[in-house]
Write a protein that holds these residues in place. Structure first.
Motif, PDB file in Angstrom:
ATOM      1  N   PHE A  48      58.417  15.071  26.918  1.00 40.41           N
ATOM      2  CA  PHE A  48      57.339  15.338  27.853  1.00 40.41           C
ATOM      3  C   PHE A  48      56.543  14.063  28.063  1.00 40.41           C
ATOM      4  N   SER A  49      56.175  13.809  29.297  1.00 34.71           N
ATOM      5  CA  SER A  49      55.317  12.660  29.536  1.00 34.71           C
ATOM      6  C   SER A  49      53.911  12.995  29.038  1.00 34.71           C
ATOM      7  N   LYS A  50      53.191  11.996  28.668  1.00 31.06           N
ATOM      8  CA  LYS A  50      51.855  12.224  28.112  1.00 31.06           C
ATOM      9  C   LYS A  50      50.933  12.743  29.202  1.00 31.06           C
ATOM     10  N   LYS A  51      50.220  13.782  28.876  1.00 31.16           N
ATOM     11  CA  LYS A  51      49.265  14.323  29.828  1.00 31.16           C
ATOM     12  C   LYS A  51      47.861  14.081  29.310  1.00 31.16           C
ATOM     13  N   GLU A  52      46.927  14.135  30.203  1.00 31.09           N
ATOM     14  CA  GLU A  52      45.541  13.853  29.847  1.00 31.09           C
ATOM     15  C   GLU A  52      44.959  15.031  29.075  1.00 31.09           C
ATOM     16  N   ASN A  53      44.439  14.765  27.909  1.00 34.40           N
ATOM     17  CA  ASN A  53      43.807  15.800  27.098  1.00 34.40           C
ATOM     18  C   ASN A  53      42.317  15.814  27.383  1.00 34.40           C
ATOM     19  N   LEU A  54      41.844  16.968  27.766  1.00 36.25           N
ATOM     20  CA  LEU A  54      40.418  17.102  28.031  1.00 36.25           C
ATOM     21  C   LEU A  54      39.685  17.423  26.737  1.00 36.25           C
ATOM     22  N   THR A  55      38.482  16.903  26.610  1.00 32.26           N
ATOM     23  CA  THR A  55      37.649  17.191  25.445  1.00 32.26           C
ATOM     24  C   THR A  55      36.228  17.455  25.914  1.00 32.26           C
ATOM     25  N   GLY A  56      35.488  18.100  25.061  1.00 33.99           N
ATOM     26  CA  GLY A  56      34.075  18.337  25.330  1.00 33.99           C
ATOM     27  C   GLY A  56      33.839  19.305  26.473  1.00 33.99           C
ATOM     28  N   PRO A  57      32.829  19.043  27.288  1.00 34.95           N
ATOM     29  CA  PRO A  57      32.475  19.954  28.380  1.00 34.95           C
ATOM     30  C   PRO A  57      33.577  20.078  29.442  1.00 34.95           C
ATOM     31  N   ALA A  58      34.357  19.028  29.642  1.00 34.70           N
ATOM     32  CA  ALA A  58      35.440  19.099  30.631  1.00 34.70           C
ATOM     33  C   ALA A  58      36.484  20.129  30.215  1.00 34.70           C
ATOM     34  N   PHE A  59      36.774  20.216  28.909  1.00 30.47           N
ATOM     35  CA  PHE A  59      37.724  21.218  28.423  1.00 30.47           C
ATOM     36  C   PHE A  59      37.130  22.622  28.525  1.00 30.47           C
ATOM     37  N   LYS A  60      35.868  22.736  28.207  1.00 28.45           N
ATOM     38  CA  LYS A  60      35.212  24.037  28.228  1.00 28.45           C
ATOM     39  C   LYS A  60      35.107  24.590  29.650  1.00 28.45           C
ATOM     40  N   ASN A  61      34.860  23.734  30.602  1.00 29.52           N
ATOM     41  CA  ASN A  61      34.615  24.176  31.976  1.00 29.52           C
ATOM     42  C   ASN A  61      35.845  24.137  32.872  1.00 29.52           C
ATOM     43  N   GLN A  62      37.028  23.877  32.321  1.00 23.94           N
ATOM     44  CA  GLN A  62      38.211  23.839  33.180  1.00 23.94           C
ATOM     45  C   GLN A  62      38.570  25.240  33.665  1.00 23.94           C
ATOM     46  N   LYS A  63      39.107  25.315  34.849  1.00 21.25           N
ATOM     47  CA  LYS A  63      39.472  26.596  35.442  1.00 21.25           C
ATOM     48  C   LYS A  63      40.981  26.795  35.312  1.00 21.25           C
ATOM     49  N   PRO A  64      41.435  27.972  34.864  1.00 18.66           N
ATOM     50  CA  PRO A  64      42.873  28.181  34.667  1.00 18.66           C
ATOM     51  C   PRO A  64      43.671  28.093  35.963  1.00 18.66           C
ATOM     52  N   TRP A  65      43.057  28.404  37.092  1.00 17.36           N
ATOM     53  CA  TRP A  65      43.800  28.366  38.348  1.00 17.36           C
ATOM     54  C   TRP A  65      43.915  26.951  38.903  1.00 17.36           C
ATOM     55  N   ASN A  66      43.195  26.001  38.326  1.00 15.20           N
ATOM     56  CA  ASN A  66      43.292  24.612  38.772  1.00 15.20           C
ATOM     57  C   ASN A  66      44.249  23.780  37.929  1.00 15.20           C
ATOM     58  N   LYS A  67      44.855  24.404  36.922  1.00 10.41           N
ATOM     59  CA  LYS A  67      45.761  23.658  36.047  1.00 10.41           C
ATOM     60  C   LYS A  67      47.053  23.320  36.781  1.00 10.41           C
ATOM     61  N   ASN A  68      47.554  22.140  36.530  1.00 10.84           N
ATOM     62  CA  ASN A  68      48.825  21.717  37.107  1.00 10.84           C
ATOM     63  C   ASN A  68      49.933  22.154  36.160  1.00 10.84           C
ATOM     64  N   LYS A  69      50.802  23.052  36.616  1.00 12.29           N
ATOM     65  CA  LYS A  69      51.817  23.614  35.736  1.00 12.29           C
ATOM     66  C   LYS A  69      53.152  22.893  35.818  1.00 12.29           C
TER      67      LYS A  69
END
Length: 101
Positions: A48-69
């Motif tokens: 798998f290519s490395k993907k950006e890991n969110l931390t802090g408020p960005a991880f908490k406030n991410q929306k499941p429908w905006n995720k790139n699958k």
């Protein structure tokens, strides 16, 4: 109930025993086996290519429908430019210099 537990225990034990790969070679044939004479096909290994890991408020406030699958794969390369060198060039290899041929 007792028979069910006994059956499940025996099935798990037999699964562990059968998971080990046995070699057909025994004795002198096993001792004198030459792996480089085996005509196996090389496999391409992907990771798998490395993907950006969110931390802090960005991880908490991410929306499941905006995720790139979509999943991106990269091939794993074994070896380096240094492995192609021989003799004094290998011994005196400096990683900060480019290889000049």
């Amino acid at each position: 109930m007792r028979n069910l537990v006994l059956f499940l225990t025996l099935s798990l034990v037999s699964y562990g025993v059968m998971a080990q790969k046995r070699s057909e070679l025994r004795g002198p044939a096993y001792k004198n086996y030459k792996p480089w004479l085996n005509k196996s096909e090389p496999l391409t290994v992907y990771s798998f290519s490395k993907k950006e890991n969110l931390t802090g408020p960005a991880f908490k406030n991410q929306k499941p429908w905006n995720k790139n699958k979509t999943v991106k794969y990269t091939s794993v390369v074994v070896g380096s430019e240094r492995s192609k060198l021989m003799g004094p060039a290998y011994k005196n290899y400096k990683p900060w210099n480019k290889i000049r041929r």
